[in-house]
Enzyme design. Sequence first.
Site, PDB file in Angstrom:
ATOM      1  N   GLU A 106       0.826  -1.208   0.000  1.00 27.00           N
ATOM      2  CA  GLU A 106       0.000   0.000   0.000  1.00 27.00           C
ATOM      3  C   GLU A 106       0.859   1.257   0.000  1.00 27.00           C
ATOM      4  OE1 GLU A 106      -3.237   0.321  -0.442  1.00 27.00           O
ATOM      5  OE2 GLU A 106      -3.286  -1.859  -0.740  1.00 27.00           O
ATOM      6  N   SER A 192      18.518  -8.250  -9.541  1.00 25.34           N
ATOM      7  CA  SER A 192      17.288  -8.201 -10.333  1.00 25.34           C
ATOM      8  C   SER A 192      17.313  -9.197 -11.478  1.00 25.34           C
ATOM      9  CB  SER A 192      17.078  -6.793 -10.899  1.00 25.34           C
ATOM     10  OG  SER A 192      16.745  -5.885  -9.886  1.00 25.34           O
ATOM     11  N   HIS A 321       2.747  -9.983  -9.590  1.00 23.18           N
ATOM     12  CA  HIS A 321       4.183 -10.257  -9.631  1.00 23.18           C
ATOM     13  C   HIS A 321       4.946  -9.179  -8.858  1.00 23.18           C
ATOM     14  CE1 HIS A 321       8.134 -11.393 -11.083  1.00 23.18           C
ATOM     15  NE2 HIS A 321       8.323 -10.141 -11.465  1.00 23.18           N
ATOM     16  N   SER A 322       4.585  -7.946  -9.065  1.00 18.33           N
ATOM     17  CA  SER A 322       5.178  -6.817  -8.358  1.00 18.33           C
ATOM     18  C   SER A 322       4.205  -5.649  -8.457  1.00 18.33           C
ATOM     19  CB  SER A 322       6.527  -6.430  -8.977  1.00 18.33           C
ATOM     20  OG  SER A 322       6.343  -5.815 -10.251  1.00 18.33           O
TER      21      SER A 322
END
Length: 431
Positions: A106, A192, A321-322
Site C-alpha cells: 500500500e 534483479s 508479480h510486483s
Amino acid sequence: MAAKFGIVLRSLRYLANKPLSCRMICTSSSLRCEDRPQFPGSKSKFTYKMSFLDPDKEEGIPVYRVMNSQGEMIPESEDPKIDKKTVLKMYHDMTLLNSMDKILYESQRQGRISFYMTNFGEEATHIGSASALHPEDLVFGQYREAGVLMWRGFTLDQFINQCYGNMDDKGKGRQMPVHYGSKDLHFVTISSTLATQMPQASGAAYAYKRAQNGKCVICYFGEGAASEGDAHAAFNFAATLNCPVIFFCRNNGYAISTPTSDQYRGDGIASRGSGYGMMTIRVDGNDVFAVHNVTKEAREICVTQNRPVLIEAMTYRIGHHSTSDDSSMYRKKGEVVKFDTNNPIGRLRSYMVKQGWWDDEQENQWKEESKKMVMEAFAKAEKKKKPSPKEIFHDVYDEIPPHIQKQMDSLKEHVSKYEDKYPVQSHDAWS
C-alpha cells in the site's frame, strides 16, 4: 600339429589383450557384447524394438505432502514432530511477513516507496525451507525469499530501511526495494537479473566442498528463471562437480504474466533433475511441514554425499508479480480465489488449532500486534534521511584513489554552491 597349436596360442593371446566384453562374444553364445552398450554417455541396454519416449503419456512426478488442507497429518509417520515453540515461530514469521507485505504494498501505491513485491501464497516455501537449514548455510535468493531472512533474524527495521533506501539501509540506497542481503545472516544480496545467482551458487558450493566445512548452499529461483541459460549451466556444473547445493524452485504458476503452459512443455522443473544426474523431489509448497522435511533431507544428502539436490515446490502466487504488474490482465479472479482457499497460512493455523496451541483470541491479538510492529518500523524508516551523497564514491576501491577523490570534492563544492537547487536537507551530511 605344432602349427595348429601355434594358431590357437596366438588366438588366446589376442583375446587376452581384448576387453572382457569382447572376449565374451567370442567365447560365449549367451553373453553378447552387442547387448551391452559400451558408450561412455549412457547406461542403457540395446533394444530391438523402436519406441519413442512420449512425455505426454508419462505420469507426472508425484507431489510429496504430509498435511492436508484441513491441517491434518497424513500419514502420521511423516509428521516431523516439530515442537510447539518452533511451530509458533513458523506461524508468527509467515503472518508477520504477510502483514509487512500488505503495508509496504500500500505504501508503494501511495508513492512512499518506489517498488515492492509481495510473497502472498508462498510463505511456506520460505519458512519450511529456512527452518530446515543451518544458520551458516549460504543462501542465494531470487527476489521472493524475504521469509528466509525473517526466519534468520532480519528485523522489520532492516527490511523497511532497505525498501526506503535510507541512511540506515545496509545497501546505502543503491539497490531497488526488496533486494535484500545480509553478510551476517549468510544471505547473498539479491540481483534483479534472473538466474544470475544459480551458477554463483554452484561455484560457492564447490568452494564449500573443497573447504570440507560441513555446510551447504541453497539457491532459490522461480520456474521462469529455469528457462534461462544460467540455470542449465548451474545444474550441469553442480552435478558433474558433485557440489553440495540445494536448487529450490518455487513453481508458482507464472513468470510475471507468462503461465507455465507457455514456459515449458515437459513435466515442470523436477523432470529436468534426472537428466542432469541430480537427486530430485517435488513437494507441496503450501505444506510448511512437507517443505521442511524435504529440505532437511536434501541438506543431509548435500553435506554427507556432496551431491546437488533439486526441489520443486508447487505453489501459487496469490499477489501480483510486483507493483509494476496487474495480474487481473492475464488471469481470472476466480482462479486466485480458488488457490487462496488452500493457502499455507490457513493450513498451518488449522494444524495449530487441532493441537490446542492456537485460538481465535490469540489470532486477533497477534494480528493487532504484528500490524503495530510493522507500522512502528515503517514510521521510523520514513523519517530517516537518505544516505549522504558521498556514498556514491565509496565501496569500489579499498582506498579512494586521487581521481575519484577529485570527483567527490567537485560534487561537494557544486552542491554547496547550489544548495537551493538540491534536496540537501533530506540527505545525511557529507562529513
